[in-house]
Design an enzyme around this catalytic site. Structure first.
Site, PDB file in Angstrom:
ATOM      1  N   PRO A 125      -4.918  20.435   8.536  1.00  0.00           N
ATOM      2  CA  PRO A 125      -4.600  21.025   9.708  1.00  0.00           C
ATOM      3  C   PRO A 125      -3.140  21.534   9.638  1.00  0.00           C
ATOM      4  CG  PRO A 125      -4.321  18.626   9.749  1.00  0.00           C
ATOM      5  CD  PRO A 125      -5.187  18.981   8.591  1.00  0.00           C
ATOM      6  N   GLU A 126      -2.951  22.528  10.805  1.00  0.00           N
ATOM      7  CA  GLU A 126      -1.948  23.190  10.893  1.00  0.00           C
ATOM      8  C   GLU A 126      -0.523  22.268  11.295  1.00  0.00           C
ATOM      9  OE1 GLU A 126       0.221  26.854  11.250  1.00  0.00           O
ATOM     10  OE2 GLU A 126      -1.238  26.084  10.267  1.00  0.00           O
ATOM     11  N   ALA A 127      -0.983  21.013  11.977  1.00  0.00           N
ATOM     12  CA  ALA A 127       0.113  20.205  12.033  1.00  0.00           C
ATOM     13  C   ALA A 127      -0.696  18.659  11.833  1.00  0.00           C
ATOM     14  CB  ALA A 127       1.254  20.154  13.096  1.00  0.00           C
TER      15      ALA A 127
END
Length: 213
Positions: A125-127
């Site tokens: 995931p992006e973060a």
């Protein structure tokens, strides 16, 4: 403009005044390319100043930001104080950079941590938080993890990294392929797409998959 006591850099600087706007120090979004270009500029040009600067920062990051295989941002002026409890996917370039610098063991460890995150959530995931929960759920077809996989395979010859690359490729084909190309995923929990395919998919993500195989 580095902090002279910690040798750490912040994330966002005012180019007119030289003042730091964001003083978070890590290896992810906002600072990743700086470290990447320092070492790769030395490799390309042979200028020792780039290597010296990279090594100074690298030692500081490994001292203050790294916690085993994970990296959590700290305050550049207070390096023992964490500024975030999550990491972003751009840090996935770091193991590849470590391979280029000759520091293989921590590269293997952080890459494996990232691969575990990918297996948990389909994509990285992006973060994500330090305990590997989703913080920002987007997947933008980023190349960094594939690049690090390629460098680790070239450095070790271990076919494990071919299997990692195969898993990443099949996942992209299954969840991101659309009739006109590949679409970024707006939320990996739902699989909903964005009307977006950044140019780095072709110039980097697919390039490194090609080189890996």
């Amino acid at each position: 403009i580095r902090n002279r006591s910690s040798n750490l850099m912040g994330t966002v600087v005012n180019v007119h005044s030289g003042d730091w706007i964001r003083r978070d120090s890590g290896v992810g979004a906002g600072i990743d390319s700086y470290y990447e270009y320092l070492l790769k500029s030395y490799i390309l040009l042979g200028d020792e100043r780039y290597l010296s600067r990279f090594n100074r920062h690298y030692n500081a990051i490994m001292k203050y930001v790294r916690q085993g295989p994970i990296f959590l941002d700290v305050h550049m002026h207070r390096p023992h104080t964490k500024s975030k409890n999550f990491m972003d996917s751009l840090l996935a370039f770091w193991p590849g950079l470590q391979v280029l610098s000759g520091d293989l063991k921590p590269a293997v460890q952080t890459h494996e941590m990232l691969y575990q995150v990918m297996q948990m959530h389909t994509f990285i995931p992006e973060a994500f938080t330090y305990d590997f929960q989703i913080h920002w759920g987007q997947y933008h077809l980023r190349p960094e993890f594939i690049e690090s996989t390629y460098f680790l395979y070239k450095a070790t010859g271990d076919h494990y990294y071919l299997q990692v690359g195969k898993k990443a490729l099949k996942t992209i084909q299954k969840y991101a392929k659309v009739p006109c190309g590949y679409a970024a995923v707006n939320d990996i929990r739902t699989g909903k797409h964005e009307d977006r395919m950044d140019s780095y998919l072709l110039s980097e993500t697919i390039k490194y998959l090609y080189l890996l195989f």
